[in-house]
Design a protein around this motif. Sequence first.
Motif, PDB file in Angstrom:
ATOM      1  N   ASP A 191       0.798  -1.226   0.000  1.00  0.00           N
ATOM      2  CA  ASP A 191       0.000   0.000   0.000  1.00  0.00           C
ATOM      3  C   ASP A 191       0.830   1.275   0.000  1.00  0.00           C
ATOM      4  N   VAL A 192       2.079   1.185   0.418  1.00  0.00           N
ATOM      5  CA  VAL A 192       2.889   2.393   0.569  1.00  0.00           C
ATOM      6  C   VAL A 192       4.033   2.453  -0.440  1.00  0.00           C
ATOM      7  N   SER A 193       4.705   1.345  -0.662  1.00  0.00           N
ATOM      8  CA  SER A 193       5.950   1.434  -1.443  1.00  0.00           C
ATOM      9  C   SER A 193       6.055   0.400  -2.564  1.00  0.00           C
ATOM     10  N   LEU A 194       4.910  -0.100  -3.024  1.00  0.00           N
ATOM     11  CA  LEU A 194       4.970  -1.058  -4.129  1.00  0.00           C
ATOM     12  C   LEU A 194       5.591  -0.411  -5.367  1.00  0.00           C
ATOM     13  N   ASN A 195       5.307   0.866  -5.563  1.00  0.00           N
ATOM     14  CA  ASN A 195       5.847   1.595  -6.714  1.00  0.00           C
ATOM     15  C   ASN A 195       6.934   2.568  -6.307  1.00  0.00           C
ATOM     16  N   ALA A 196       7.649   2.206  -5.270  1.00  0.00           N
ATOM     17  CA  ALA A 196       8.689   3.087  -4.751  1.00  0.00           C
ATOM     18  C   ALA A 196       9.922   3.065  -5.645  1.00  0.00           C
ATOM     19  N   VAL A 197      10.581   4.208  -5.676  1.00  0.00           N
ATOM     20  CA  VAL A 197      11.911   4.294  -6.263  1.00  0.00           C
ATOM     21  C   VAL A 197      12.950   3.966  -5.190  1.00  0.00           C
ATOM     22  N   ALA A 198      12.714   4.461  -3.977  1.00  0.00           N
ATOM     23  CA  ALA A 198      13.640   4.196  -2.877  1.00  0.00           C
ATOM     24  C   ALA A 198      12.957   4.508  -1.550  1.00  0.00           C
ATOM     25  N   ASN A 199      13.325   3.740  -0.523  1.00  0.00           N
ATOM     26  CA  ASN A 199      12.933   4.056   0.849  1.00  0.00           C
ATOM     27  C   ASN A 199      13.986   5.010   1.396  1.00  0.00           C
ATOM     28  N   LEU A 200      13.579   6.166   1.895  1.00  0.00           N
ATOM     29  CA  LEU A 200      14.539   7.236   2.154  1.00  0.00           C
ATOM     30  C   LEU A 200      14.975   7.357   3.608  1.00  0.00           C
ATOM     31  N   GLY A 201      14.066   7.196   4.556  1.00  0.00           N
ATOM     32  CA  GLY A 201      14.500   7.407   5.921  1.00  0.00           C
ATOM     33  C   GLY A 201      13.457   7.057   6.949  1.00  0.00           C
ATOM     34  N   TYR A 202      13.858   7.183   8.230  1.00  0.00           N
ATOM     35  CA  TYR A 202      13.023   6.818   9.366  1.00  0.00           C
ATOM     36  C   TYR A 202      13.184   7.870  10.455  1.00  0.00           C
ATOM     37  N   ALA A 203      12.188   7.978  11.309  1.00  0.00           N
ATOM     38  CA  ALA A 203      12.263   8.857  12.469  1.00  0.00           C
ATOM     39  C   ALA A 203      11.210   8.431  13.488  1.00  0.00           C
ATOM     40  N   GLU A 204      11.378   8.918  14.718  1.00  0.00           N
ATOM     41  CA  GLU A 204      10.394   8.739  15.789  1.00  0.00           C
ATOM     42  C   GLU A 204       9.945   7.278  15.946  1.00  0.00           C
ATOM     43  N   GLY A 205      10.901   6.358  15.867  1.00  0.00           N
ATOM     44  CA  GLY A 205      10.576   4.947  16.037  1.00  0.00           C
ATOM     45  C   GLY A 205      10.630   4.542  17.505  1.00  0.00           C
ATOM     46  N   ARG A 206       9.598   3.855  17.961  1.00  0.00           N
ATOM     47  CA  ARG A 206       9.575   3.378  19.353  1.00  0.00           C
ATOM     48  C   ARG A 206       9.051   1.947  19.398  1.00  0.00           C
ATOM     49  N   TRP A 207       9.783   1.089  20.109  1.00  0.00           N
ATOM     50  CA  TRP A 207       9.308  -0.263  20.404  1.00  0.00           C
ATOM     51  C   TRP A 207       8.587  -0.167  21.739  1.00  0.00           C
TER      52      TRP A 207
END
Length: 342
Positions: free
Chosen positions: A78-94
């Motif tokens: 739903d988000v990146s099937l047609n992605a060129v690239a995954n660029l970055g991450y932030a505010e990740g919490r387990w």
Amino acid sequence: MAKTNPGRFFEDYTVGQVIDHAVPRTVSGGERALYHALYPARHALYSSDEFARASGLPASPIDDLAAFHVVFGKTVPDVSLNAVANLGYAEGRWLKPVYAGDTLRSTSEVIGLKQNSNGKTGVVYVRIKGINQNDEVVMEYVRWVMVRKNNIDAPAPEAVVPDLKQVLSVEDLVIPEGLDFSNYDFTLAGEPHRWGDYEVGETIDHVDGVTIEEAEHMIATRLWQNTAKVHFDLTFRPDGRLIYGGHVISMARALSFNGLANAQMIVGLNGGAHANPCFAGDTVKCWTEVLDKAETGAPGVGAIRLRLVATKGGEPFVLKGENGKYDPNVLLDLDYWALMPM
């Protein structure tokens, strides 16, 4: 009427849109076994039920990054099937450990959109939540991805770039209930180095390297049910099959055991960038810089902020050139919080 799913393109997203992703997944010891087969992962807390119980947990959880991959994989169609690239991450919490028998599903909220100047692609920002069978959020993070437009003439949306925290504070971190490193067994963990042995500014060369094999990458990407076309269909990247960025993250985290065996649990993701593409045949090595340290209040548990850098060659401790751009040998720049015995 077409029944197949071509995936969403940039013009299909709107800020505020919430997407409930398909195919929940019940995890088991199989995920752990495959994760440890694909990467040299050997942190004791994720390898031994007895070690985990001695640390105050009911059993050994699924590796934090294995859980991350399961949640991530749900979002790809739903988000990146047609992605060129995954660029970055932030505010990740387990937020809660994931145990064998838990069932995970994912939701994403679109929190930002910005069309690129070429008019052919745009960046989509989503806040992703992984939810268990009890409707408890077990993790959350923001990621942004460059997605192709299907209709080049589709009007550009109003640019919305979310204001994201550069760094999570120790108060933002959630320490697993019951975690207690007061009687931590350093012999069984594999190294004697505790929280107090690390200094802010210290750098660690993790020494070991692993050459990425195409077959193993494709097994891993299928394992996490990541269907992004750039990882499987060479017509989308004639220069080579792009290695899933999460595969590089897990490889680097596993290699960092040599020098950080006691950085047991990842609980926060401050930021991350896939600096350069990784292809089969690249040999991944890594180094770490200690960025910060904090006490947590949990018995015997300290938090340590680490910058993990994965490379495909070159000298260790080289991150960016004089122009401020990443060195071409840098694959990954990951800033995270881990828990370590004091």
